[in-house]
Scaffold this motif. Structure first.
Motif, mmCIF file in Angstrom:
data_model
loop_
_atom_site.group_PDB
_atom_site.id
_atom_site.type_symbol
_atom_site.label_atom_id
_atom_site.label_comp_id
_atom_site.label_asym_id
_atom_site.label_seq_id
_atom_site.Cartn_x
_atom_site.Cartn_y
_atom_site.Cartn_z
ATOM 1 N N PRO A 6 0.818 -1.212 0.000
ATOM 2 C CA PRO A 6 0.000 0.000 0.000
ATOM 3 C C PRO A 6 0.857 1.270 0.000
ATOM 4 N N GLU A 7 0.381 2.246 -0.761
ATOM 5 C CA GLU A 7 1.004 3.560 -0.949
ATOM 6 C C GLU A 7 2.125 3.548 -1.989
ATOM 7 N N ASP A 8 2.513 2.377 -2.519
ATOM 8 C CA ASP A 8 3.459 2.361 -3.633
ATOM 9 C C ASP A 8 2.761 2.939 -4.862
ATOM 10 N N GLU A 9 3.535 3.575 -5.728
ATOM 11 C CA GLU A 9 2.998 4.215 -6.922
ATOM 12 C C GLU A 9 3.332 3.383 -8.158
ATOM 13 N N SER A 25 8.665 1.344 -10.273
ATOM 14 C CA SER A 25 10.074 1.697 -10.153
ATOM 15 C C SER A 25 10.356 1.985 -8.688
ATOM 16 N N ASN A 26 11.274 1.213 -8.098
ATOM 17 C CA ASN A 26 11.620 1.386 -6.696
ATOM 18 C C ASN A 26 12.376 2.706 -6.528
ATOM 19 N N PRO A 27 11.852 3.642 -5.741
ATOM 20 C CA PRO A 27 12.498 4.951 -5.608
ATOM 21 C C PRO A 27 13.869 4.901 -4.929
ATOM 22 N N ARG A 28 14.127 3.883 -4.120
ATOM 23 C CA ARG A 28 15.429 3.787 -3.449
ATOM 24 C C ARG A 28 16.501 3.155 -4.332
#
Length: 120
Positions: free
Chosen positions: A73-76, A93-96
């Motif tokens: 939840p809250e992933d884009e 796409s993983n932001p980290r």
């Protein structure tokens, strides 16, 4: 005894050889832009809603889960297409790490928050 061994070996080899062939059509990705998975234009930005993990699939079929690939939840996600059967073709796409994955998710857990480009 020789006949029994031959039949056992043939049966085991046949089952192993045919299993991937049977799974291949089942997990074949739907072609975006076709009648089964129309393209979203422009692609939409979506937030994962609900509780727990949202599993990724290699095709819009519950039998095609991608091992250990999920969002929370809250992933884009960016959605590129959607089926009438409740599946969305998405990219995360993983932001980290910057790592990206594409696949299919159940669209009921997505909330559209915008578009990637201007609406046409």
């Amino acid at each position: 005894m020789v006949v029994v061994r031959f039949l056992f070996a043939f049966t085991v080899w046949g089952a192993v050889a045919l299993t991937p062939a049977l799974a291949e059509p089942l997990c074949k990705e739907s072609e975006l832009g076709g009648k089964d998975a129309p393209v979203l234009s422009p692609p939409t930005v979506n937030l994962v809603t609900g509780a727990g993990r949202l599993q990724f699939y290699s095709a819009p079929n519950p039998a095609c889960a991608m091992n250990r690939i999920f969002v929370i939840p809250e992933d884009e996600l960016i959605a590129y297409g959607q089926t009438d059967g409740g599946w969305a073709s998405v990219m995360y796409s993983n932001p980290r790490t910057g790592n990206a994955v594409s696949g299919w998710v159940r669209s009921a857990r997505l909330k559209e928050t915008g578009t990637v480009g201007p609406k046409q």
